[in-house]
Design a protein around this motif. Structure first.
Motif, short mmCIF file in Angstrom:
data_model
loop_
_atom_site.label_atom_id
_atom_site.label_comp_id
_atom_site.label_asym_id
_atom_site.label_seq_id
_atom_site.Cartn_x
_atom_site.Cartn_y
_atom_site.Cartn_z
N HIS A 40 0.84 -1.21 0.00
CA HIS A 40 0.00 0.00 0.00
C HIS A 40 0.87 1.25 0.00
N HIS A 95 -6.14 0.08 -1.36
CA HIS A 95 -7.54 -0.29 -1.10
C HIS A 95 -8.49 0.45 -2.05
N HIS A 109 2.65 -1.15 4.66
CA HIS A 109 1.82 0.05 4.87
C HIS A 109 2.68 1.23 5.34
N ASP A 138 -4.10 3.58 2.52
CA ASP A 138 -3.80 3.78 3.95
C ASP A 138 -2.35 3.45 4.31
#
Ligand code: AMP
Ligand code: MN
Ligand code: MN
Ligand code: MN
Length: 300
Positions: free
Chosen positions: A16, A46, A260, A21
């Motif tokens: 990501h 996402h 992330h 996020d």
């Protein structure tokens, strides 16, 4: 041939950026991926493809980018009620109208649900501002990590994981479900856009209830092509189980970090996909090809 394409390739198929996020902008992400020794990186934000162009424009030589997304889904279990499922879509055609409209609907549902969570936190006495959450998300599809960062800012949580553990987790006091896609419909949409659907972290028990084998058999019949075996949220038993399921249903087994940035602790390339599995995924896809940097012209 560009880069390493042999049996020692390093392949991470689920990451990501700040387009969803994660905390790393897409252009930095591809540069960090090359520094981490990756030959192939999938960008799977996402419910959005918004990071693809910046990632592609910044691709370092030798790194292949697999454009993708992680789709928010639900499995309608008649006996046990709805169960949240994440479906990776790799190498799909982002211009496919039906799938693009579905992603758009998911982002809208995130916005409404994010607002709902913040309203409930405010009613619960937290001095959190919805506009601040929107600023933190900076145009990305709003997710609980953006709300968690807002809670950290006002001193209501010590960290993003702390906000999840006490307030935002699926069994926490301020959890609100989103209106996600039925996973059987989502598989059809991904296939319709020429993409490869991958069942993400199928046995990550700490995230809540997981699907049983009958449910996964139904997903396989609907056109699921792959399943994550190696994932930071899978213990040894989960990996063994996922491998068994992959073999039983003829699914490609993958591995990925689910990076992330600083919102999670797992580094890029921490978990990887076997090159043979990656090549099979590329063969199965018809919506897009892995992207490599255009070499500088040889000025000899
Ligand atoms: P949402 O998509 O808004 O439902 O939020 C789910 C996202 O929150 C996941 O994609 C993870 O990035 C993050 N997440 C879920 N559980 C945790 C946790 N315990 N600690 C930190 N981040 C989490
Ligand atoms: Mn996430
Ligand atoms: Mn996920
Ligand atoms: Mn993910």
């Amino acid at each position: 041939m560009v880069g390493n394409t042999g049996p020692s390739m390093n392949i991470d198929l689920h990451t990501h950026s700040s387009a969803s996020d994660g905390t790393t902008p897409p252009d930095d992400l591809v540069r960090q991926a090359a520094l981490a020794g990756l030959d192939v990186l999938a960008l799977t934000d996402h419910d959005t493809t918004a990071g693809w162009d910046d990632a592609i424009a910044a691709l370092p030589p030798g790194l292949a980018l697999v454009p993708g997304a992680e789709i928010s889904c639900v499995y309608a279990d008649t006996a046990r009620g709805p169960i949240a499922v994440h479906l990776l879509a790799l190498l799909f055609d982002r211009g496919d109208i039906a799938f693009a409209a579905a992603r758009c609907g998911l982002r809208e549902s995130r916005l409404l649900r994010g607002r709902h969570i913040v309203d409930r936190l405010v009613a619960g006495g937290f001095d959190l501002d919805w506009d601040r959450v929107l600023t933190i998300s900076a145009g990305a599809p709003v997710g609980r990590p953006h709300i968690a960062l807002g809670l950290v800012e006002i001193g209501a949580a010590s960290s993003v994981p702390d906000a999840f553990a006490r307030l935002l987790g699926s069994d926490g006091p301020y959890y609100v479900r989103k209106a996600d896609l039925d996973v059987i419909d989502a598989i059809a949409l991904v296939r319709g856009a020429g993409g490869v659907p991958v069942f993400a972290h199928p046995f990550a028990h700490r995230r809540g209830r997981v699907l049983d084998e009958a449910a996964i058999a139904g997903m396989a019949r609907a056109g699921l092509l792959a399943i994550e075996v190696h994932h930071p949220d899978h213990d040894a038993v989960a990996r063994e189980h996922a491998r068994e399921i992959a073999d039983r249903f003829g699914l490609v087994g993958t591995g990925s970090s689910d990076f992330h940035g600083s919102n999670k602790t797992t580094p890029l390339a921490a978990e990887r996909t076997d090159p043979a599995a990656y090549h099979r995924i590329v063969e199965l896809a018809s919506g897009a090809r892995p992207v490599v940097a255009v070499p500088e012209p040889d000025r000899g």
